[in-house]
Design a protein around this motif. Structure first.
Motif, PDB file in Angstrom:
ATOM      1  N   UNK A 228      -2.624  -9.395  -2.482  1.00 42.72           N
ATOM      2  CA  UNK A 228      -3.360  -9.442  -3.555  1.00 42.72           C
ATOM      3  C   UNK A 228      -3.202 -10.677  -4.219  1.00 42.72           C
ATOM      4  N   UNK A 229      -3.749 -11.932  -3.670  1.00 44.44           N
ATOM      5  CA  UNK A 229      -3.591 -13.278  -4.068  1.00 44.44           C
ATOM      6  C   UNK A 229      -4.188 -13.548  -5.404  1.00 44.44           C
ATOM      7  N   UNK A 230      -5.338 -12.799  -5.608  1.00 48.17           N
ATOM      8  CA  UNK A 230      -5.939 -12.971  -6.989  1.00 48.17           C
ATOM      9  C   UNK A 230      -4.983 -12.495  -8.218  1.00 48.17           C
ATOM     10  N   UNK A 231      -4.433 -11.462  -8.013  1.00 52.70           N
ATOM     11  CA  UNK A 231      -3.348 -10.866  -8.994  1.00 52.70           C
ATOM     12  C   UNK A 231      -2.329 -11.726  -9.232  1.00 52.70           C
ATOM     13  N   UNK A 236       0.424 -16.020 -12.562  1.00 48.05           N
ATOM     14  CA  UNK A 236       0.800 -17.403 -12.697  1.00 48.05           C
ATOM     15  C   UNK A 236       0.082 -18.162 -13.937  1.00 48.05           C
ATOM     16  N   UNK A 237      -1.025 -17.900 -14.177  1.00 44.04           N
ATOM     17  CA  UNK A 237      -1.984 -18.437 -15.206  1.00 44.04           C
ATOM     18  C   UNK A 237      -1.108 -18.253 -16.538  1.00 44.04           C
ATOM     19  N   UNK A 238      -0.446 -17.083 -16.804  1.00 44.75           N
ATOM     20  CA  UNK A 238       0.334 -16.703 -17.915  1.00 44.75           C
ATOM     21  C   UNK A 238       1.419 -17.956 -18.047  1.00 44.75           C
ATOM     22  N   UNK A 239       2.031 -18.308 -17.164  1.00 41.06           N
ATOM     23  CA  UNK A 239       3.274 -19.033 -17.216  1.00 41.06           C
ATOM     24  C   UNK A 239       2.895 -20.783 -17.788  1.00 41.06           C
ATOM     25  N   UNK A 240       4.028 -21.207 -18.426  1.00 38.47           N
ATOM     26  CA  UNK A 240       3.674 -22.476 -19.028  1.00 38.47           C
ATOM     27  C   UNK A 240       3.673 -23.675 -17.843  1.00 38.47           C
ATOM     28  N   UNK A 260       6.826 -22.870  -8.679  1.00 41.68           N
ATOM     29  CA  UNK A 260       8.100 -22.255  -7.702  1.00 41.68           C
ATOM     30  C   UNK A 260       7.489 -20.932  -7.323  1.00 41.68           C
ATOM     31  N   UNK A 261       6.912 -20.122  -8.235  1.00 43.78           N
ATOM     32  CA  UNK A 261       6.277 -19.125  -7.665  1.00 43.78           C
ATOM     33  C   UNK A 261       4.970 -19.041  -6.766  1.00 43.78           C
ATOM     34  N   UNK A 288      -8.109 -23.165 -11.409  1.00 39.48           N
ATOM     35  CA  UNK A 288      -8.097 -22.376 -12.538  1.00 39.48           C
ATOM     36  C   UNK A 288      -6.748 -22.572 -13.438  1.00 39.48           C
ATOM     37  N   UNK A 289      -5.681 -23.191 -12.590  1.00 44.07           N
ATOM     38  CA  UNK A 289      -4.288 -23.282 -13.291  1.00 44.07           C
ATOM     39  C   UNK A 289      -3.816 -24.793 -13.175  1.00 44.07           C
ATOM     40  N   UNK A 290      -3.837 -25.548 -12.083  1.00 44.33           N
ATOM     41  CA  UNK A 290      -3.333 -26.939 -12.226  1.00 44.33           C
ATOM     42  C   UNK A 290      -4.264 -27.774 -13.010  1.00 44.33           C
TER      43      UNK A 290
END
Length: 412
Positions: A228-231, A236-240, A260-261, A288-290
């Motif tokens: 489940x990579x999308x989950x 991870x998107x919710x972390x600072x 790290x995760x 979407x995150x970096x």
């Protein structure tokens, strides 16, 4: 005939009818009566639990294994959905797992679906019970984690999927992340009290189920095994984002949790030879995150003078590109681990992280760990944990330049 005598006669007739339906068994009759009763009190729930446990033990003893598991499952569902008694049901659920293992009941899609229903019913029962104290709610959450861990282990032992059924891994991964979020909210609401009781997970004597870092690591590990990579990306998107202190060269603090995760997830996926989902996760992270400039991170990775620590996202990108190459790129893999060792060493449970690296080296590049470590590595990896080392070697500069150029082209 008096009214009292008539009522008594009707009660006896109903009891006789129930006994006849259950083969004349008064225990079954009483259990059925409790489950159908509108009485949802804790006393009635505990009586139903004791009767159900007795029925399950008797069915196992007489070789009626299907009856034993059916009773444990159906009564658990009723205790949760109808009576809302998660604490009582947790005891019967523990017995269900025990019976599934003792009777060598195979892990089928039907049973996996049943655990999905139990998971949902359990969480709803806990959430709906507004009388629960925080400590009791915490205890029930941990019991649920234990149940799901046991279910995953059972599916690994008596199922057809290596490391356990993906759907059960997903249930466990989501529950781990859910518990971590609950603890984080508690810590934010009462930081002083939280500091007094919330462990960090670094001490072996501490309860890791109450450690936020451990729960999040467990979450991404099981979600990786659930494919489940999308989950994982959504979580991870919710972390600072990383702080300057966490990205400084030679930092002694732990790596940024989000980075790290990501690395842990990619390592787990690569260790089980699932490069497809590792690439899906990495692309989602980059898209979407970096937020940092990727070309700058690429240049910084090999720049020893800019004061920045090597980037996790660049490490993951290079790792996947190397794993997709031929086995002769083993020296490049050794260089990559050596260049990133400072970050791997400060990640949560670094011995587990290094075990993943050792497994990857053995699978993709035939880099063998010391013979004394082989059996230990296999046993620990079977539970998705362990310890290991990785031999370091030299690196051909031409190979390095070629690989970096290919990686940069793949990120565009």
């Amino acid at each position: 005939m008096s009214a009292a005598a008539a009522r008594r006669r009707k009660q006896l007739a109903k009891k006789a009818s129930l006994s006849a339906e259950d083969g004349g068994d008064p225990v079954s009759a009483r259990l059925q009566s409790l489950l159908e009763s509108p009485d949802k009190s804790e006393e009635s729930a505990y009586e139903a639990l004791q009767l159900a446990q007795s029925q399950v033990r008797r069915a196992v003893k007489t070789g009626k294994y299907d009856d034993a598991t059916k009773t444990a499952y159906e009564v658990s569902v009723t205790l949760l959905e109808k009576m809302g008694r998660a604490s009582v049901a947790s005891q019967l659920l523990a017995q269900l797992i025990q019976v599934l293992n003792e009777t060598h009941t195979a892990c089928t899609d039907e049973w996996v679906a049943k655990f999905g229903k139990l998971d949902e019913a359990y969480r709803k029962a806990v959430e709906a019970d507004k009388t629960l104290e925080d400590e009791e709610r915490d205890r029930l959450g941990r019991l649920h984690l234990q149940l799901l861990r046991s279910a995953v282990k059972w599916s690994d032992t008596l199922g057809t999927v290596r490391y356990g059924h993906q759907d059960l891994h997903e249930l466990l991964g989501r529950q781990c992340w859910r518990m971590a979020q609950i603890y984080q909210e508690e810590d934010e609401q009462d930081a002083k009290a939280a500091a007094a009781h919330r462990p960090t997970g670094d001490d072996e004597d501490e309860d890791e189920d109450a450690s936020i870092p451990w729960l999040r690591c467990e979450a991404v590990t099981h979600l990786s095994l659930a494919e489940k990579p999308e989950v994982i990306a959504e979580y991870l998107k919710t972390l600072p984002a990383p702080t300057p202190a966490e990205t400084k060269m030679g930092h002694t603090c732990p790596s940024a949790e989000r980075d790290a995760l990501l690395t842990r997830s990619v390592l787990v996926l690569a260790a089980v030879e699932n490069l497809r989902d590792a690439n899906i996760l990495l692309r989602a992270y980059l898209a979407d995150i970096e937020t940092r400039d990727i070309p700058t991170l690429q240049k910084s990775y090999t720049n020893k003078k800019d004061g920045a620590a090597p980037s996790h996202v660049i490490f993951c990108s290079m790792l996947l590109r190397i794993c997709e190459k031929e086995m002769k790129t083993g020296p490049l893999f050794n260089w990559l681990l050596k260049s990133f060792n400072s970050e791997l060493s400060v990640m949560f449970k670094p011995d587990v992280v290094k075990a993943y690296c050792t497994k990857i080296g053995r699978i993709f590049f035939n880099i063998q760990p010391p013979p004394s470590m082989m059996s230990t590595l296999e046993n620990m990896m079977g539970g998705m944990g362990g310890m290991g080392g990785n031999p370091m070697g030299g690196i051909d500069p031409a190979m390095m330049q070629q690989m970096m150029a290919q990686m940069q082209g793949g990120m565009r």
